[in-house]
Structure formats: C-alpha cells, structure tokens
Scaffold this motif. Structure first.
Motif, PDB file in Angstrom:
ATOM      1  N   GLU A 243       0.828  -1.203   0.000  1.00  0.00           N
ATOM      2  CA  GLU A 243       0.000   0.000   0.000  1.00  0.00           C
ATOM      3  C   GLU A 243       0.863   1.254   0.000  1.00  0.00           C
ATOM      4  N   ARG A 244       1.982   1.200   0.742  1.00  0.00           N
ATOM      5  CA  ARG A 244       2.879   2.363   0.748  1.00  0.00           C
ATOM      6  C   ARG A 244       3.461   2.597  -0.638  1.00  0.00           C
ATOM      7  N   ARG A 245       3.886   1.490  -1.273  1.00  0.00           N
ATOM      8  CA  ARG A 245       4.415   1.625  -2.632  1.00  0.00           C
ATOM      9  C   ARG A 245       3.337   2.130  -3.578  1.00  0.00           C
ATOM     10  N   PHE A 246       2.121   1.600  -3.391  1.00  0.00           N
ATOM     11  CA  PHE A 246       1.012   2.008  -4.257  1.00  0.00           C
ATOM     12  C   PHE A 246       0.751   3.511  -4.122  1.00  0.00           C
ATOM     13  N   SER A 247       0.698   3.993  -2.875  1.00  0.00           N
ATOM     14  CA  SER A 247       0.438   5.420  -2.651  1.00  0.00           C
ATOM     15  C   SER A 247       1.565   6.270  -3.226  1.00  0.00           C
ATOM     16  N   SER A 248       2.803   5.790  -3.002  1.00  0.00           N
ATOM     17  CA  SER A 248       3.948   6.542  -3.515  1.00  0.00           C
ATOM     18  C   SER A 248       3.940   6.600  -5.042  1.00  0.00           C
ATOM     19  N   HIS A 249       3.695   5.450  -5.666  1.00  0.00           N
ATOM     20  CA  HIS A 249       3.680   5.404  -7.130  1.00  0.00           C
ATOM     21  C   HIS A 249       2.504   6.189  -7.701  1.00  0.00           C
ATOM     22  N   ALA A 250       1.343   6.095  -7.046  1.00  0.00           N
ATOM     23  CA  ALA A 250       0.179   6.848  -7.532  1.00  0.00           C
ATOM     24  C   ALA A 250       0.452   8.344  -7.480  1.00  0.00           C
ATOM     25  N   ALA A 251       1.061   8.791  -6.369  1.00  0.00           N
ATOM     26  CA  ALA A 251       1.391  10.212  -6.266  1.00  0.00           C
ATOM     27  C   ALA A 251       2.398  10.616  -7.337  1.00  0.00           C
ATOM     28  N   HIS A 252       3.365   9.731  -7.597  1.00  0.00           N
ATOM     29  CA  HIS A 252       4.362  10.024  -8.626  1.00  0.00           C
ATOM     30  C   HIS A 252       3.725  10.108 -10.014  1.00  0.00           C
ATOM     31  N   SER A 298      -9.228   3.538  -9.445  1.00  0.00           N
ATOM     32  CA  SER A 298     -10.552   3.304  -8.868  1.00  0.00           C
ATOM     33  C   SER A 298     -10.960   1.844  -8.987  1.00  0.00           C
ATOM     34  N   LEU A 299     -10.680   1.236 -10.158  1.00  0.00           N
ATOM     35  CA  LEU A 299     -11.012  -0.178 -10.353  1.00  0.00           C
ATOM     36  C   LEU A 299     -10.239  -1.062  -9.380  1.00  0.00           C
ATOM     37  N   LEU A 300      -8.950  -0.773  -9.201  1.00  0.00           N
ATOM     38  CA  LEU A 300      -8.141  -1.556  -8.262  1.00  0.00           C
ATOM     39  C   LEU A 300      -8.639  -1.387  -6.826  1.00  0.00           C
ATOM     40  N   ALA A 301      -9.027  -0.153  -6.480  1.00  0.00           N
ATOM     41  CA  ALA A 301      -9.534   0.088  -5.119  1.00  0.00           C
ATOM     42  C   ALA A 301     -10.830  -0.673  -4.876  1.00  0.00           C
ATOM     43  N   ARG A 302     -11.743  -0.683  -5.862  1.00  0.00           N
ATOM     44  CA  ARG A 302     -12.996  -1.420  -5.702  1.00  0.00           C
ATOM     45  C   ARG A 302     -12.742  -2.916  -5.613  1.00  0.00           C
ATOM     46  N   ALA A 303     -11.794  -3.401  -6.404  1.00  0.00           N
ATOM     47  CA  ALA A 303     -11.477  -4.831  -6.364  1.00  0.00           C
ATOM     48  C   ALA A 303     -10.884  -5.222  -5.004  1.00  0.00           C
TER      49      ALA A 303
END
Length: 462
Positions: A243-252, A298-303
């Motif tokens: 999740e940390r990597r996901f948040s970091s990559h999403a922000a990037h 959004s799709l990944l979050a819903r899944a």
C-alpha cells in the motif's frame, strides 16, 4: 469480562464437587456392605450351630448350655442373644429372662434364607439380628416350623459405620479444597503461555515491521496458533508495504501530468497569446491521461475492497475480441504488428465488463511492448485466455513482478499510456471472476500471459 481460565476453573471445580462426594458415597456404601456382610456371616454361622443343638424332648425345646457358651451367647450385658419362636410368635426358648420378656415382632417375610435387621432390646441395647425359619428334630413332628433369632450387639458396628461416614465426609471436604487449590494452580501455570502470547499480541503496533511471536517457549497446543499469527503478521506487513508503494507510485504518476497542466496554465497566464487550439488540445490530452489513470486506480480500489460488482451473463467472445483488437489496430499498424486471433469457443458465461478489461489490458500491453514488425497472438477459449508477443528484453526473474502494481521493466517510460497498472488490473479482474494469472517465457523469448478460468466446465459452445 469472561475468562477462559475462570470458566474452566469453575467447571472443573464444579465437576470435582460432584464427583468427590459421589466417590465418597460409593466408598462408604461399599465398606458398609462389606462390614455388614462380614457381621451377617457371623450371625449365620452361629444360627447354624444353634439349630444343630436344638431338639424336642417330651414336647419341649431344649438346648445344651455348653453349646450356648460355645457360640458366645450368654445372659451378661453386652453379650449375644438368641430366641426361638413358634408359628404364633410366642417365645419358646431364649438366652435369658430379659430376652424372654422382650416384646418381639417376628418379620413377616422371614424364611430359611434369613432376614437381617437392626433393633433394640427392652434394656435399650442396639442389636443386629438374623431371623430364619427351621424345623427342629422332633420324632413326633408335633412342634412344626420354628423361627430362630440370633443377635449380636450392633453398637460397635453402628459406631464403626458412623466413624467411617465422618472420615469420608471430612476427607472429602479436605480433598475438594485441595483439588480446587491444585486446579487453580495448574490452570494458572498452564494458561501462563497463552496469557504471555495475548500480552505480546496486544503490545504489537500496527505498521511496525518485523513483529513476530517467539514459538519456542509456546506449548505444542499453541504453536499452530502462534505460527498462524506470524503468518498473518507477515501478510499484513507485505500488504502495508504494498500500500505504501502504491500510494507513492500513484502520487508520482499524478505528479507528472499535474506539473504539465500547471506549466501550461502558467504559460497561458503569462503570455495570453499562447492560448491556442493546439495548446488546449495538449491540456485536454493530459486531462484524459489523468482520467485513465484515475479509472485504473478506482477499479483496483474497488477490487481490493470487494466492492466491484460481478454480473455473470453469456458473452460473445468473438465480438469482444474483435472490438478490442479494433481499438488497438491503429497503434498495431503504426508499429507494423501482425494480430493473430484464434477461437476454441465463441461464447462463455462471464462478466462482460471485467472480461473486457482483462482483454483490453492484455492486448494493449502486448501491442505496446512487442518489437516493431513482430506479431501478437490471441487465443480464446472458455478454459483460458492467452495473449502472446515476443519479449526479448524480459528475463525469467521479471515474471514474478509482471502483475505487481506500477512495475515497469523500463522505468524511463513514464508517459500516461504506460502507468504500470495494466497487468495488475488483469490480475484483480481475473480473481474477481475466479481465475488465476500466469506468465510463461518460452524458448526464443516469446512471452505468454494466461488467465485460466476455474469455471471452464460451464462454457457454452456454438
């Protein structure tokens, strides 16, 4: 608050409180039976001796006095007594005047087998006697059936039984108290490991890496639970790291298009003459890239949250594949790619939206990464979906990372079309449909990305 140790202690103490008295009663009645049986055997033996010495002489019963002394019967206080009755209950012969004057009540059920009773003499002595019938030696046969009573003082026997009851009661109470104390001590010691494990788990902080339970001091019964807790902790740690990597990559990924929009906006604000149609189209293209990225997130979050709906219906696979290939045909022709399609089944039961997302991301990934002038193959059946393309730069060690979010072989490719989310969306959608993803690098460098369906037996063929 309920305590397992408290409930178990209460249950075991209650069980001990029931079983110990029952065991005491069983022992008491067993000992009582043995003592009475021994006492009654003595009475029976004496009765047999007395019967052998009773005879009829001139119409009257007689007994040798020496025989009375032999069996221990006398007229002294505390001695044994005997009496002989006729069929009407009248005393014909007895061991003394006190016995003769006593008011006897012959039991109605007396027989040759004997009846044993406790009773009191006229002087208040507690006795236990045996009543039995016998036929005396009578040449004329005029006397008929007689009843013999042989009794011995029962005070000692009653006292012994009373003492036994007292001992059993006291020992049972002491045993119950000791059992309760021992149970509490044993349970406290036995639950100490569980309490230590519970305290350790309570002290663990969410998000702190490297937290594990020490399984060595745990008893065998708790090691399985401890191992499962460690496994869950590892999974939580991996999930938090993801999740940390996901948040970091999403922000990037969002930072780049936002920076482009900001730069364009500042340019137009500084030089209004730069507000041209071409500049507006560039800004709209950046916005569209952001929309695509946000849709994927959004799709990944819903899944992940289990909120993505799944609607199973009959889907025409041929139409879905052809429409997906048409969507990527322009880019495929630009890169001079040959698109090969093969069907084993043209229909199946699935979710059209999720299946379409899987197919679109697999084909888009293949078209984007296949070398110029190569081929992309698509194999469709109700059991699996396979999309292949040459991947000369890919290595075996890369296969485990292909379905990770934001992973890219070439990190320099940061345009909106290559966010590194496509194959992770494939995996998420496949799992929602009960499938699993596989990546195989064949000899020659051809990459095969497969989605296998567990419900392949529910396909529909046409």
């Amino acid at each position: 608050m309920k305590s397992i140790r408290g409930q178990l202690t209460f249950a075991l103490c209650l069980l001990a409180a029931v079983l110990l008295p029952l065991a005491g009663l069983a022992i008491y009645w067993t000992e009582r039976g043995l003592l009475l049986a021994q006492f009654d055997e003595s009475l029976k033996a004496r009765a047999e001796v007395l019967i052998s010495g009773i005879e009829v002489d001139d119409g009257e019963l007689e007994m040798d006095s020496e025989l009375e002394e032999f069996v221990g019967i006398g007229s002294g206080v505390g001695s044994d007594v005997f009496a002989v009755f006729d069929s009407s209950g009248r005393v014909l012969l007895s061991s003394g005047s006190g016995t003769r004057k006593a008011q006897w009540e012959v039991p109605s059920n007396v027989g040759e087998g004997g009846v044993y009773q406790f009773f009191k003499l006229a002087d208040g002595r507690e006795m236990r006697g045996m009543w039995r019938t016998f036929l005396p030696e009578d040449e004329d046969g005029e006397m008929g059936m007689m009843v013999l009573l042989v009794a011995s003082p029962g005070a000692a026997l009653v006292g012994t039984l009373g003492t036994l009851a007292t001992v059993m009661t006291v020992s049972g109470g002491v045993g119950l108290l000791v059992a309760v104390l021992v149970l509490q001590m044993v349970l406290k010691r036995g639950f100490r490991s569980l309490e230590r494990m519970g305290t350790k788990v309570q002290q663990m902080k969410v998000g702190q890496p490297g937290q594990q339970l020490d399984l060595e001091p745990l008893p065998v019964e708790l090691r399985g639970m401890g191992a499962k807790v460690n496994e869950l902790l590892e999974r939580v740690e991996v999930s938090l790291a993801r999740e940390r990597r996901f948040s970091s990559h999403a922000a990037h990924e969002l930072r780049t298009p936002l920076a482009e929009l900001r730069a364009m906006g500042e340019l137009i604000a500084t030089w209004p003459e730069e507000r041209t149609k071409e500049r507006s189209e560039e800004m709209m293209e950046v916005v569209r890239e952001m929309e695509v990225l946000l849709d994927k997130l959004s799709l990944l979050a819903r899944a992940d949250a289990g909120a993505q709906s799944v609607k199973i219906e009959r889907v025409n696979l041929r139409e879905l594949v052809e429409s997906t290939v048409d969507r990527h045909r322009a880019k495929a022709e630009q890169r001079k790619l040959l698109m090969k399609m093969e069907w084993q089944d043209e229909e199946m039961e699935t979710d059209a939206v999720l299946y379409g997302a899987i197919l679109n991301n697999l084909v888009g990934n293949a078209v984007s990464h296949a070398p110029m002038g190569s081929a992309v193959s698509i194999e469709v059946s109700a059991e699996r979906l396979v999309v292949g393309n040459p991947a000369p730069a890919l290595m075996e060690t890369d296969l485990s990372m292909l379905f990770e979010r934001f992973w890219r072989k070439n990190t320099a490719r940061t345009d909106g079309a290559h966010s590194g989310l496509g194959l992770s969306i494939v995996k998420a959608c496949a799992e929602l449909l009960g499938g699993r993803c596989e990546a195989v690098l064949e000899e020659g460098g051809d990459l095969k990305l497969m989605v296998r369906w567990k419900n392949g037996n529910e396909k529909g063929r046409s």
